[in-house]
Design a protein around this motif. Structure first.
Motif, mmCIF file in Angstrom:
data_model
loop_
_atom_site.group_PDB
_atom_site.id
_atom_site.type_symbol
_atom_site.label_atom_id
_atom_site.label_comp_id
_atom_site.label_asym_id
_atom_site.label_seq_id
_atom_site.Cartn_x
_atom_site.Cartn_y
_atom_site.Cartn_z
ATOM 1 N N ALA A 108 0.806 -1.214 0.000
ATOM 2 C CA ALA A 108 0.000 0.000 0.000
ATOM 3 C C ALA A 108 0.842 1.268 0.000
ATOM 4 O O ALA A 108 0.509 2.233 -0.685
ATOM 5 N N SER A 111 3.016 2.852 -3.543
ATOM 6 C CA SER A 111 2.490 3.698 -4.612
ATOM 7 C C SER A 111 2.469 5.166 -4.229
ATOM 8 O O SER A 111 2.325 6.025 -5.077
ATOM 9 N N ASN A 112 2.602 5.473 -2.935
ATOM 10 C CA ASN A 112 2.606 6.863 -2.491
ATOM 11 C C ASN A 112 3.366 6.947 -1.176
ATOM 12 O O ASN A 112 2.796 7.052 -0.114
ATOM 13 N N SER A 182 -7.674 -0.611 2.940
ATOM 14 C CA SER A 182 -6.425 -0.164 2.305
ATOM 15 C C SER A 182 -6.621 0.076 0.815
ATOM 16 O O SER A 182 -6.163 1.082 0.259
ATOM 17 N N GLU A 186 -6.376 3.705 -1.293
ATOM 18 C CA GLU A 186 -5.514 3.858 -2.464
ATOM 19 C C GLU A 186 -6.319 4.250 -3.705
ATOM 20 O O GLU A 186 -5.921 5.124 -4.478
ATOM 21 N N ARG A 189 -7.358 7.843 -3.658
ATOM 22 C CA ARG A 189 -6.244 8.759 -3.876
ATOM 23 C C ARG A 189 -6.009 9.033 -5.354
ATOM 24 O O ARG A 189 -5.651 10.152 -5.742
ATOM 25 N N PHE A 320 -2.557 -2.461 -8.956
ATOM 26 C CA PHE A 320 -2.688 -2.740 -7.522
ATOM 27 C C PHE A 320 -3.027 -4.197 -7.346
ATOM 28 O O PHE A 320 -4.037 -4.562 -6.790
#
Length: 323
Positions: A108, A111-112, A182, A186, A189, A320
């Protein structure tokens, strides 16, 4: 072998005070059967005949039948089959949910990495640590359920039935909710607009994951209510006298527990579809449909799974899915 159980020794309150058949408890078992059949039909029609889901719903249907037999006749063999069909689904689904939860949380934050959320910190753990967590959890859960299964059939071991099953299913439900939470965070976002800047379509993954998360939370809450009813009624109130035995509380356990389990199974199908890089959505009635159709689809939480296609809402996001 003597398969008859005296009403005074039978573990349920209705028989303890009123004998057999337990009318309310045996009748409410039909709800579990119907939910199992609905899940089977939904899987065959909309989930590519997923073998895990078919096995879970077959066991759920069998559990309803076994529960009816146990409450109607008071025979110990029906009661053992009831316990068996509760325990085995946990053995089947626990490894999938643990893997989905661990792999989702471990990726998770990647990616950020700048997000100051728990997943970002968790993602910094080495892959070997996540693999160890997954292996240990899977071994503990499946071994615990196998021991519980043996204890229910053995006359020499203490019966771990309810306590063992509740402990494992709590972990499974928590894994499912954490995974969907989660993924929801994501997806939110990276969603919001398409490549052209237009609003997302109503089947954007972010909205669908949010809906699945809400259904999973509903299922978890229903299971919690069912567990509270069981604990208060069967273990406490029933000892206070015959008047409490006339309350059909065990029937409520069947209804809340059965529907909560159904929602957990359906949202598990949704989570497993995402893990397999397939597109999943929860079906809804057409706007012109009657209130009955809208009510049915809202309650049924029917998950449709198809091969993944590019989603404009996620064009800015990395895949993902499992590596």
């Amino acid at each position: 072998m003597n398969t008859e159980v005296r009403s005074g020794d039978f573990p349920f309150c209705e028989a303890r005070w009123g004998g057999f058949p337990e009318v309310a408890s045996s009748t409410s078992a039909a709800v579990i059967v119907l939910l199992g059949l609905l899940g089977t039909a939904a899987t065959l029609a909309h989930n590519r005949n997923d073998s895990l889901l078919l096995a879970l719903y077959s066991l759920m249907t069998a559990n309803g039948v076994a529960s009816f037999g146990a409450h109607f006749t008071g025979r110990a063999d029906w009661n053992r089959l009831d316990g068996f069909t509760i325990t085995v689904p946990g053995i089947l689904v626990a490894p999938f949910l643990v893997h989905e939860c661990v792999s989702t949380l471990s990726r998770a934050g990647q990616s950020n990495a700048q997000d100051k959320v728990a997943e970002a910190r968790l993602a910094s753990l080495p892959a070997a640590a996540w693999a160890a967590v997954e292996v240990v959890l899977c071994k503990l859960l499946t071994s615990g359920l196998v021991v519980t299964l043996v204890s229910e059939a053995s006359t020499e071991m203490p019966d771990l039935g309810t306590a063992g099953e509740v402990a494992v299913y709590v972990v499974c439900v928590v894994c499912l909710v954490l995974s969907l939470a989660s993924r929801k965070r994501e997806a939110e976002r990276v969603s919001g607009t398409t490549k052209q800047g237009a609003p997302c379509d109503p089947f954007c993954k972010a909205e669908q994951i949010k809906l699945a998360y809400e259904y999973a939370m509903t299922g978890a809450c229903l299971l919690l209510v069912a567990a509270i009813i069981w604990s208060l009624y069967e273990k406490r109130l029933c000892r206070l006298g015959r008047i409490w035995g006339s309350i059909p509380a065990h029937a409520l356990w069947h209804v809340f527990g059965g529907y909560g389990t159904y929602l957990i199974f359906q949202t598990t199908a949704f989570a497993l579809a995402l893990r397999s890089n397939r597109t999943a959505r929860i079906l809804s009635a057409k706007p012109s449909a009657s209130w009955a159709e809208h009510s049915f689809f809202a309650a049924a939480c029917i998950v449709e799974v198809v091969e993944s296609t590019e989603n404009e809402c996620e064009s800015k996001a990395p895949p993902f899915t499992d590596a």
